[in-house]
Design a protein around this motif. Structure first.
Motif, short mmCIF file in Angstrom:
data_model
loop_
_atom_site.label_atom_id
_atom_site.label_comp_id
_atom_site.label_asym_id
_atom_site.label_seq_id
_atom_site.Cartn_x
_atom_site.Cartn_y
_atom_site.Cartn_z
N ASN A 1 6.05 0.08 16.91
CA ASN A 1 6.84 0.78 17.93
C ASN A 1 6.99 -0.04 19.21
OD1 ASN A 1 7.68 3.31 16.83
ND2 ASN A 1 5.57 4.05 16.92
N GLU A 2 5.96 -0.76 19.58
CA GLU A 2 5.98 -1.50 20.85
C GLU A 2 6.67 -2.86 20.76
OE1 GLU A 2 2.86 -3.12 24.30
OE2 GLU A 2 2.14 -1.89 22.62
N TYR A 3 6.50 -3.56 19.64
CA TYR A 3 6.92 -4.96 19.61
C TYR A 3 8.12 -5.27 18.72
CZ TYR A 3 2.59 -6.00 22.10
OH TYR A 3 1.59 -6.05 23.05
N SER A 4 8.72 -4.28 18.11
CA SER A 4 9.85 -4.57 17.22
C SER A 4 10.97 -5.33 17.92
CB SER A 4 10.40 -3.26 16.64
OG SER A 4 9.51 -2.70 15.71
N THR A 5 11.27 -4.94 19.14
CA THR A 5 12.36 -5.62 19.85
C THR A 5 11.99 -7.07 20.18
OG1 THR A 5 13.90 -5.41 21.72
CG2 THR A 5 11.58 -4.90 22.16
N GLN A 6 10.71 -7.37 20.38
CA GLN A 6 10.28 -8.75 20.61
C GLN A 6 10.35 -9.57 19.33
OE1 GLN A 6 9.74 -9.90 23.60
NE2 GLN A 6 9.88 -7.88 24.58
N TRP A 7 10.07 -8.93 18.21
CA TRP A 7 10.19 -9.63 16.92
C TRP A 7 11.65 -9.97 16.64
CZ3 TRP A 7 6.70 -5.48 14.20
CH2 TRP A 7 5.37 -5.69 14.59
N ARG A 8 12.53 -9.06 17.02
CA ARG A 8 13.97 -9.34 16.86
C ARG A 8 14.36 -10.55 17.70
NH1 ARG A 8 18.10 -4.78 18.85
NH2 ARG A 8 16.70 -4.95 20.66
N LYS A 9 13.84 -10.62 18.91
CA LYS A 9 14.15 -11.73 19.81
C LYS A 9 13.69 -13.06 19.21
CE LYS A 9 13.42 -13.09 24.65
NZ LYS A 9 12.70 -12.72 25.91
N ALA A 10 12.58 -13.03 18.47
CA ALA A 10 12.05 -14.25 17.85
C ALA A 10 12.69 -14.53 16.50
CB ALA A 10 10.54 -14.13 17.70
N GLY A 11 13.68 -13.74 16.12
CA GLY A 11 14.39 -13.99 14.87
C GLY A 11 13.63 -13.59 13.62
N LEU A 12 12.67 -12.68 13.75
CA LEU A 12 11.87 -12.28 12.60
C LEU A 12 12.48 -11.07 11.90
CD1 LEU A 12 8.33 -12.46 14.27
CD2 LEU A 12 9.50 -14.26 12.99
N ASP A 13 12.29 -10.99 10.60
CA ASP A 13 12.63 -9.75 9.90
C ASP A 13 11.34 -8.93 9.78
OD1 ASP A 13 11.10 -10.73 7.73
OD2 ASP A 13 12.87 -11.62 6.79
N GLY A 14 11.47 -7.72 9.26
CA GLY A 14 10.32 -6.83 9.22
C GLY A 14 9.16 -7.36 8.40
N ALA A 15 9.45 -7.88 7.23
CA ALA A 15 8.39 -8.36 6.35
C ALA A 15 7.65 -9.54 6.97
CB ALA A 15 8.98 -8.76 4.99
N THR A 16 8.38 -10.44 7.64
CA THR A 16 7.75 -11.60 8.27
C THR A 16 6.87 -11.16 9.44
OG1 THR A 16 9.60 -13.04 7.65
CG2 THR A 16 8.15 -13.81 9.41
N ALA A 17 7.37 -10.22 10.24
CA ALA A 17 6.60 -9.74 11.39
C ALA A 17 5.30 -9.08 10.95
CB ALA A 17 7.44 -8.76 12.19
N ILE A 18 5.39 -8.18 9.96
CA ILE A 18 4.18 -7.52 9.47
C ILE A 18 3.25 -8.53 8.82
CG2 ILE A 18 3.28 -5.80 7.86
CD1 ILE A 18 4.75 -4.61 10.24
N GLY A 19 3.81 -9.52 8.15
CA GLY A 19 3.00 -10.55 7.52
C GLY A 19 2.24 -11.39 8.53
N LEU A 20 2.87 -11.69 9.66
CA LEU A 20 2.20 -12.45 10.71
C LEU A 20 1.01 -11.68 11.28
CD1 LEU A 20 5.30 -13.92 12.62
CD2 LEU A 20 3.57 -15.22 11.36
N ILE A 21 1.19 -10.36 11.43
CA ILE A 21 0.09 -9.52 11.91
C ILE A 21 -1.07 -9.59 10.91
CG2 ILE A 21 -0.61 -7.17 12.48
CD1 ILE A 21 1.35 -8.42 14.47
N GLY A 22 -0.73 -9.45 9.64
CA GLY A 22 -1.76 -9.49 8.61
C GLY A 22 -2.49 -10.82 8.55
N GLN A 23 -1.75 -11.92 8.71
CA GLN A 23 -2.37 -13.24 8.69
C GLN A 23 -3.37 -13.40 9.83
OE1 GLN A 23 1.18 -15.69 8.83
NE2 GLN A 23 1.05 -16.15 6.63
N ALA A 24 -2.98 -12.94 11.02
CA ALA A 24 -3.87 -13.05 12.18
C ALA A 24 -5.13 -12.20 11.99
CB ALA A 24 -3.13 -12.62 13.44
#
Length: 420
Positions: free
Chosen positions: A204-227
């Motif tokens: 809810n908080e960072y979706s718009t920032q992920w869009r700014k970085a050119g990420l799609d949903g699966a990549t964004a969630i995957g980055l969270i999981g990797q960290a």
């Protein structure tokens, strides 16, 4: 607002199931009691004794029937109030409110949700967060409602917050539709992206920032999981690091320029590409993280990371270098969708220990999953090991050349009867 007959019928009738049987048992029981009492009490008049006890039995039957009807009627009134509340919250017309009530009742009747109120909360969340219009096709609304309720049931996610998160994913272009959004959240939960219990809030908080970085949903969630897998405290700090980079990549500051220089990159070139968004911005983030991983000197590596990711890189530590956009989507996991069967079983079992709302044994319960073995064939010392399917229509592995008979018949038949 008057209670509609249709709504009242649907609500009251299930509560009154078996009423005829209860009535018959009550009358028979009272009749036996009447006979026994009349035989034992010789001093009491025959007609008076019978009449008094029968009258008591009738009163008991009436009380039982009244209690059943009262419970059903009370539930009907509650459902009507819940429907009226949903209509007021969404500004629906009477016709729209009635349709929404029927959809909610249908979803609940199939074993989804703890109550009709929770199903209505799902419908409200879908409508208010732009996941689906309340006037969308019934099949679509039912499917999305079930997805939201399954997410709540399986992962203890709040229905309102999860629909809000899916709406945010849709608005920022990280997913195409509600189904994809719920599937993505499910995959995130299953892959460990909610390890710190903040996945929904982070989306809810960072979706718009992920869009700014050119990420799609699966990549964004995957980055969270990797960290998180690499030791990050929570998903928020990982998402905040991406946000900080999206700011510093284009701010034109000396600090950012020095950071890119330590990686052998040109700050102006990186800023120009990142500002384009989409795959270009994603490429800048991916390249930056690759170059950071390539620095062998830990001091220089940390300095470059702080210059481009801020103090969030200090909070992440080595977990920052585990984040890789080129592999994150695969790391987010693949999901076939919300675990509908499991969640529905849990809900229906809480409603009634062993029976589904339809009156049939819940799928997955021990009774429905039991299978029987075919008896050994007459010509075999060891017999067949084929297992009958749960419905016992045929052998799942074919018992030699026979099909398994029903379990009762199986007990009665001789072994030779199944030899084929």
């Amino acid at each position: 607002m008057p209670v509609e007959v249709g709504v009242g019928y649907v609500s009251v009738v299930p509560e009154a199931r078996g009423f005829g049987r209860l009535l018959n048992q009550q009358i028979r029981g009272d009749s036996v009691s009447v006979g026994t009492t009349a035989g034992q009490d010789a001093g009491r008049g025959f007609l008076g004794g019978i009449g008094g006890v029968v009258k008591a039995g009738v009163v008991g039957v009436a009380a039982a029937g009244g209690a059943l009807f009262a419970a059903g009627f009370s539930k009907a009134v509650e459902q009507d109030k819940s429907r009226a509340k949903l209509g007021a919250q969404l500004g629906l017309t009477e016709k729209e409110s009635a349709r929404a009530g029927k959809i909610a009742g249908g979803v609940y009747a199939k074993g989804y949700g703890e109550s009709v109120d929770q199903v209505n909360d799902a419908l409200k969340g879908l409508a208010q967060n732009g996941v689906a219009s309340i006037n969308a096709p019934r099949k679509e609304l039912e499917g999305l409602s079930r997805s939201a309720l399954n997410l709540a049931e399986t992962f203890d996610a709040d229905v309102g917050e999860s629909t809000k998160a899916v709406g945010q994913l849709i608005r920022t272009g990280l997913v195409k539709n509600g189904k994809e959004g719920f599937d993505l959240l499910t995959a995130g939960f299953q892959s460990g992206a909610d390890k710190a219990g903040d996945l929904i809030d982070t989306v809810n908080e960072y979706s718009t920032q992920w869009r700014k970085a050119g990420l799609d949903g699966a990549t964004a969630i995957g980055l969270i999981g990797q960290a998180l897998q690499a030791g990050a405290r929570d998903g928020d700090v990982a998402a905040d690091a991406i946000k900080e980079f999206s700011i510093r990549a284009v701010d034109g500051s000396k600090t950012s320029a020095d950071g890119f220089k330590m990686l052998g990159l040109n700050a102006d070139d990186m800023a120009s590409k990142f500002a384009k968004g989409g795959s270009a911005a994603n490429g800048v983030l991916d390249l930056t993280l690759d170059r950071l991983r390539g620095i062998k000197d830990p001091v220089k590596q940390s300095a470059a990371a702080v210059a481009l990711f801020g103090t969030q890189s200090e909070d992440l530590g080595a977990a920052l270098y585990a984040m890789d956009p080129s592999t994150a989507a695969a790391a987010s996991g693949r999901s076939a969708g919300p675990p509908t069967a499991w969640a529905r079983r849990c809900t229906t079992r809480r409603r009634s220990r062993s029976k589904c709302s339809s009156g049939r044994r819940c799928k997955g319960s021990r009774t429905s999953q039991r299978s029987t073995r075919c008896p050994p064939s007459s010509g075999s010392a060891t017999g067949s090991t084929g297992t009958c399917c749960p419905r016992r229509r045929q052998s799942a592995a074919r018992c030699s050349t026979c099909s398994c008979p029903p379990r009762r018949a199986l007990v009665k038949r001789s072994r030779a009867a199944c030899s084929g």
